[in-house]
Write an enzyme that holds these catalytic residues in place. Structure first.
Site, PDB file in Angstrom:
ATOM      1  N   LEU B  77       0.857  -1.184   0.000  1.00  0.00           N
ATOM      2  CA  LEU B  77       0.000   0.000   0.000  1.00  0.00           C
ATOM      3  C   LEU B  77       0.893   1.235   0.000  1.00  0.00           C
ATOM      4  O   LEU B  77       1.814   1.343   0.819  1.00  0.00           O
ATOM      5  CB  LEU B  77      -0.878   0.023   1.251  1.00  0.00           C
ATOM      6  CG  LEU B  77      -1.700  -1.236   1.560  1.00  0.00           C
ATOM      7  CD1 LEU B  77      -2.395  -1.087   2.911  1.00  0.00           C
ATOM      8  CD2 LEU B  77      -2.734  -1.484   0.467  1.00  0.00           C
ATOM      9  N   CYS B  78       0.630   2.181  -0.890  1.00  0.00           N
ATOM     10  CA  CYS B  78       1.437   3.406  -0.965  1.00  0.00           C
ATOM     11  C   CYS B  78       1.283   4.221   0.323  1.00  0.00           C
ATOM     12  O   CYS B  78       0.167   4.546   0.731  1.00  0.00           O
ATOM     13  CB  CYS B  78       1.004   4.247  -2.149  1.00  0.00           C
ATOM     14  SG  CYS B  78       1.744   5.892  -2.130  1.00  0.00           S
ATOM     15  N   VAL B  79       2.409   4.564   0.921  1.00  0.00           N
ATOM     16  CA  VAL B  79       2.362   5.240   2.230  1.00  0.00           C
ATOM     17  C   VAL B  79       1.694   6.615   2.146  1.00  0.00           C
ATOM     18  O   VAL B  79       0.863   6.965   3.000  1.00  0.00           O
ATOM     19  CB  VAL B  79       3.769   5.336   2.872  1.00  0.00           C
ATOM     20  CG1 VAL B  79       4.752   6.117   2.015  1.00  0.00           C
ATOM     21  CG2 VAL B  79       3.700   5.936   4.262  1.00  0.00           C
TER      22      VAL B  79
END
Lengths: 127, 130, 100
Positions: B77-79
């Protein structure tokens, strides 16, 4: 470039921007990807077609809405060595715009050259 | 063949997350390697373990977690997208002083560089979105 | 290099399909998934435009079936694929471009 991002392979990346800014977050988050990607020493091109050309319009003022004016960041692309920035002629003219309305220098291409640009890539990320 | 997958929409609102899951399942069954599934934009919502769909509907988050468990999939998941949308793992909880975390099993939070790296390493990149 | 273009929007709602068709280089393919599958229905406004293009056209069978078109007549040159066929297309073409 730091060693952490040196993965030893150079691929041709094309980022395709087809959506207007501010009405959704895709344009902003696409730009974030381009900036992060620039650190990886890949062969990067960025293309603006359809409503994506609105991302480069001069004089955007989303600040009054409390939204980030990320359009200024496009001016920084050059510093990140992202120099191949393309805009489709027809997308501009259909919207009553010309390259003079854009906040950065771009290379404009006619629609019938866009397919060849796309086909010449290793990776196309469209937002 | 090595295939990287990008998911740009959350579960249920659009079919994109379903299409991505079916594609990944089929690719694995055909003997291909999925080197990473990168969740961006609202796609990060696929990783919330608080998701509770009606019992007669598919459980999109659990399907991803199960696939990750079976195939050792790397679900990232993209931070930055997570921070905007309230997706928090134990580290992020601590860093930002939140009172909870909500990341499901099999997912991890990391940077956009993971998308670029996966794209460089893969033979193909396939995106699902809206 | 030949590209597999994936379109997932109904042409009756969004312009994505025509925007893709007007740029896609010859020799590639178009795969219609999700709401875009309605474009292929024979007699519909878009089916003929699709088969006269310079791309091979594929449609994702489970997305057709989900929408009540499992047995629908399609133009002859439009090929149905299941998810295994989708995966095979991804490997057969050099590059995949999803148009949103």
């Amino acid at each position: 470039m730091d060693d952490e991002n040196d993965i030893g392979v150079v691929k041709r990346f094309l980022y395709v921007n087809r959506r207007a800014p501010h009405g959704s977050i895709y344009a902003l988050e696409s730009l974030e990807t381009v900036l992060i990607g620039a650190a990886f020493d890949q062969d990067v091109s960025v293309l603006f077609v359809d409503d994506g050309v609105f991302q480069l319009k001069k004089d955007q003022q989303p600040d009054a809405l409390g939204m980030k004016n990320f359009s200024k960041t496009f001016r920084a692309l050059e510093m990140y060595d992202v120099e191949k920035i393309y805009v489709e002629d027809e997308s501009l003219s259909e919207r009553g715009l010309s390259v003079d309305d854009l906040l950065i220098d771009v290379e404009s291409l006619p629609r019938n050259k866009i397919g060849a640009l796309m086909d010449a890539q290793d990776v196309v990320l469209s937002f | 063949m090595k295939i990287a997958v990008v998911v740009n929409e959350g579960p249920y609102q659009h079919q994109a997350a379903d299409s991505a899951w079916h594609f990944v399942s089929a690719a694995l069954a055909r003997g291909h390697e999925i080197n990473r599934v990168f969740f961006y934009h609202d796609g990060v919502n696929n990783g919330s373990r608080l998701t509770t769909p009606p019992q007669d509907d598919r459980h999109i988050q659990q399907r991803w977690s199960e696939l990750a468990r079976q195939h050792n999939l790397d679900l990232v998941l993209c931070v930055a997208a997570c921070q905007r949308r309230g997706l928090v793992d134990a580290d992020e909880k601590k860093r930002h002083g939140k009172d909870a975390d909500n990341i499901a099993d099999g997912f991890r939070i990391s940077g956009l560089g993971q998308l670029i790296e996966a794209s460089v390493e893969a033979d193909r990149v396939v995106s699902f979105g809206d | 290099m030949a590209t597999l273009n994936i379109v997932n929007k109904s042409p009756f709602e969004k312009h994505t399909l025509s925007q893709c068709l007007s740029r896609a280089a010859p020799g590639g393919a178009i795969l219609l998934i999700e709401d875009a599958v309605c474009a292929v229905i024979k007699g519909g406004a878009y089916a003929e435009q699709l088969v006269t293009g310079q791309q091979k056209v594929y449609v994702l069978e489970p997305d057709l079936a989900a929408r009540g078109f499992a047995d629908a007549a399609l133009p002859d040159s439009i090929n149905r694929v299941d998810y295994n066929g989708f995966v095979d297309l991804v490997t057969q073409y050099d590059l995949v471009h999803s148009w949103f």
